[in-house]
Design a protein around this motif. Structure first.
Motif, PDB file in Angstrom:
ATOM      1  N   LYS A 133       0.806  -1.217   0.000  1.00  0.00           N
ATOM      2  CA  LYS A 133       0.000   0.000   0.000  1.00  0.00           C
ATOM      3  C   LYS A 133       0.841   1.270   0.000  1.00  0.00           C
ATOM      4  O   LYS A 133       0.298   2.375   0.018  1.00  0.00           O
ATOM      5  N   GLY A 134       2.153   1.106  -0.046  1.00  0.00           N
ATOM      6  CA  GLY A 134       3.019   2.280  -0.128  1.00  0.00           C
ATOM      7  C   GLY A 134       3.150   2.979   1.210  1.00  0.00           C
ATOM      8  O   GLY A 134       2.939   2.398   2.273  1.00  0.00           O
ATOM      9  N   ILE A 135       3.475   4.269   1.148  1.00  0.00           N
ATOM     10  CA  ILE A 135       3.688   5.067   2.355  1.00  0.00           C
ATOM     11  C   ILE A 135       2.386   5.763   2.719  1.00  0.00           C
ATOM     12  O   ILE A 135       1.770   6.431   1.883  1.00  0.00           O
ATOM     13  N   LEU A 136       1.964   5.630   3.957  1.00  0.00           N
ATOM     14  CA  LEU A 136       0.707   6.229   4.403  1.00  0.00           C
ATOM     15  C   LEU A 136       0.812   7.754   4.452  1.00  0.00           C
ATOM     16  O   LEU A 136       1.795   8.294   4.967  1.00  0.00           O
ATOM     17  N   PRO A 137      -0.204   8.470   3.968  1.00  0.00           N
ATOM     18  CA  PRO A 137      -0.205   9.942   4.039  1.00  0.00           C
ATOM     19  C   PRO A 137      -0.186  10.441   5.487  1.00  0.00           C
ATOM     20  O   PRO A 137       0.458  11.433   5.798  1.00  0.00           O
ATOM     21  N   VAL A 138      -0.911   9.736   6.359  1.00  0.00           N
ATOM     22  CA  VAL A 138      -0.949  10.088   7.778  1.00  0.00           C
ATOM     23  C   VAL A 138      -0.724   8.818   8.582  1.00  0.00           C
ATOM     24  O   VAL A 138      -1.366   7.802   8.337  1.00  0.00           O
ATOM     25  N   ASN A 139       0.209   8.880   9.520  1.00  0.00           N
ATOM     26  CA  ASN A 139       0.492   7.733  10.380  1.00  0.00           C
ATOM     27  C   ASN A 139       0.766   8.254  11.783  1.00  0.00           C
ATOM     28  O   ASN A 139       1.875   8.660  12.105  1.00  0.00           O
ATOM     29  N   GLY A 140      -0.290   8.277  12.602  1.00  0.00           N
ATOM     30  CA  GLY A 140      -0.150   8.859  13.938  1.00  0.00           C
ATOM     31  C   GLY A 140       0.076  10.357  13.838  1.00  0.00           C
ATOM     32  O   GLY A 140      -0.712  11.079  13.210  1.00  0.00           O
ATOM     33  N   ASN A 141       1.171  10.831  14.434  1.00  0.00           N
ATOM     34  CA  ASN A 141       1.471  12.265  14.386  1.00  0.00           C
ATOM     35  C   ASN A 141       2.353  12.635  13.187  1.00  0.00           C
ATOM     36  O   ASN A 141       2.783  13.789  13.060  1.00  0.00           O
ATOM     37  N   ILE A 142       2.626  11.658  12.313  1.00  0.00           N
ATOM     38  CA  ILE A 142       3.434  11.898  11.119  1.00  0.00           C
ATOM     39  C   ILE A 142       2.524  12.201   9.933  1.00  0.00           C
ATOM     40  O   ILE A 142       1.612  11.435   9.623  1.00  0.00           O
ATOM     41  N   VAL A 143       2.766  13.342   9.264  1.00  0.00           N
ATOM     42  CA  VAL A 143       1.993  13.697   8.067  1.00  0.00           C
ATOM     43  C   VAL A 143       2.948  13.879   6.896  1.00  0.00           C
ATOM     44  O   VAL A 143       4.108  14.267   7.065  1.00  0.00           O
ATOM     45  N   ARG A 144       2.426  13.598   5.703  1.00  0.00           N
ATOM     46  CA  ARG A 144       3.245  13.671   4.491  1.00  0.00           C
ATOM     47  C   ARG A 144       2.505  14.494   3.430  1.00  0.00           C
ATOM     48  O   ARG A 144       1.868  13.946   2.528  1.00  0.00           O
ATOM     49  N   PRO A 145       2.600  15.821   3.526  1.00  0.00           N
ATOM     50  CA  PRO A 145       1.830  16.695   2.634  1.00  0.00           C
ATOM     51  C   PRO A 145       2.177  16.566   1.156  1.00  0.00           C
ATOM     52  O   PRO A 145       1.363  16.930   0.297  1.00  0.00           O
TER      53      PRO A 145
END
Length: 450
Positions: A133-145
């Motif tokens: 599924k690749g890299i999650l856009p949001v994972n807990g407090n980590i965001v990937r804009p």
């Protein structure tokens, strides 16, 4: 991902992606601060990147936090790859800075191409659909804009803004798996499908959605057929006999992760557990996990990680933390002497005769005819070695690594030893010199309570 005007910590390496991320978030009105790790892997180039980040932040009025640490040394000390060690160090630092400054979100600059490379990398390694599924856009407090932005678009943006950035020369060295995927494999795939980045990325989103559906379904199903009691997990197979096999397998993983949060094993093991027959059991030594089937109820039990407190009884040992040592034999008789309470595991210790042993796998049996010094049950020590038949003398550390024993478990697996020799590793192997057989006069049995 972020609320308007929210303060956000950006993982800032100085490369194109993270430089663009800092610029975008700042231009959108977010309160940006930056964190940079100097991994000390590229000598002067790494120091130069650090200087670039600090200068960029100073010029643009951005609060900047920097940490310099030898990732290579950390990796060696913790038996990790440099890549894994770097990830651990980075996120520990980011979370530390975020906590100290009351920052709720940490933004990292993974882009669409990074996500595709991860999907391909996991596919090659044989990951399940969860890894595709690749890299999650949001994972807990980590965001990937920037997760839906292609790498070339990011560089176009920086060019348009006339903003400089640093380039990691190692990105072009194909000795690293990810670089080979980026520089060779994807380039070849684009010859077949020029839009392969978009194709794989969109497919990974579909896989993520399907995984989310299965995950939610399994969670709901678990309420009907899973019970947790005294650090043991029970899965009632009779209640899911009409479910698809994928649901059964996911429930197996669900149960194991209730005991071991980072549980991972092969699809072969998962399949074997899901099809385990009555009266049979499977032991995953690297986690200390035993799964047994009793009348269509799977029991998941961690032998060396129990949290409940057990008492020391006659001819038995109990403990509850890590780093431990107990004297069990004084050279003549059994002498259960409590040294400290360290792990939570309890043993029966007694003398037996050879004709009383029906199954050598049910306990540790040691011939003590030639042992005239105290025997201890203890945690491992640096330099511990044991002689294995047909193999020779080996370090216990190497045996644990070869058998992929979970790092957190290694210091909790009991070692049976004298002051001068290791006699056995409980549940794994014994020293050939002390094997019990028909010629043994005095046999020491060491067995865990069930």
């Amino acid at each position: 991902m972020l609320k308007s005007g929210e303060k956000v910590l950006v993982a800032f390496s100085g490369g194109a992606d993270s430089t663009a991320l800092v610029c975008v978030l700042k231009s959108l009105g977010f309160a940006v601060c930056a964190a940079h790790i100097n991994h000390c892997l590229r000598g002067a180039d790494a120091d130069s990147d650090q200087e670039f980040v600090q200068h960029f932040c100073e010029k643009n009025g951005i609060e900047c936090y920097v940490k310099k640490v030898s990732v290579k040394k950390y990796a060696e000390q913790n038996h990790l790859s440099c890549e894994e060690a770097g990830r651990v160090i980075r996120y520990e630092f980011f979370n530390e800075i975020a906590a100290k400054n009351d920052i709720c979100k940490i933004a990292v600059a993974h882009n669409k191409s990074d996500s595709v490379e991860t999907s391909i990398f996991n596919f090659i390694r044989g990951a399940s659909s969860g890894g595709l599924k690749g890299i999650l856009p949001v994972n807990g407090n980590i965001v990937r804009p920037l997760i839906e932005c292609a790498r070339e678009k990011i560089e176009e943006y920086l060019s348009f803004k006339n903003t400089s950035f640093v380039t990691d020369k190692t990105n072009f060295e194909n000795e690293y798996s990810r670089n080979r995927i980026r520089n060779i494999i994807i380039k070849d795939m684009e010859k077949i499908n020029p839009s392969v980045i978009n194709t794989v990325f969109e497919n990974s989103k579909i896989i993520a959605e399907e995984n989310d559906f299965i995950f939610r379904y399994v969670q709901n199903k678990a309420r009907e057929c899973v019970n947790i009691c005294d650090n043991e997990v029970f899965l009632n197979l009779s209640k899911i006999k009409n479910e698809h096999i994928i649901v059964k397998k996911r429930l197996v993983v669900y149960c194991a992760q209730k005991l071991i949060s980072d549980f991972r094993t092969s699809s072969k093991n998962i399949n074997a557990i899901a099809h385990l027959r009555h009266g049979k059991k499977i032991i995953l030594v690297n986690y200390g996990l035993t799964i047994s089937n009793n009348y269509d109820i799977l029991q998941f039990k961690v032998d060396f990680f129990k949290k409940s407190v057990a008492d020391v009884q006659e001819n038995s040992i109990s403990s509850k933390k890590s780093g431990f040592m107990y004297q069990i034999f004084d050279g003549k008789s059994i002498s259960v002497k409590k040294i400290f309470d360290e792990i939570n595991i309890k043993f029966n210790v007694s003398f037996v005769k050879i004709d009383e042993i029906s199954d050598f796998k049910s306990a540790v049996y040691i011939c003590v005819d030639s042992v005239n010094e105290p025997i201890y049950i203890r945690s491992r020590k640096d330099g511990d070695k044991i002689s294995i038949a047909s193999v020779g003398r080996r370090k216990i550390k190497d045996i644990f690594i070869d058998r992929k024993i979970h790092r957190e478990l290694r210091d909790k697996i009991p070692i049976i030893a004298t002051n001068s020799a290791v006699l056995a590793i409980y549940g794994i192997t014994g020293d050939q010199k002390y094997f019990a057989d028909e010629k043994s006069g005095k046999i020491l049995m060491i067995k865990t309570f069930i």
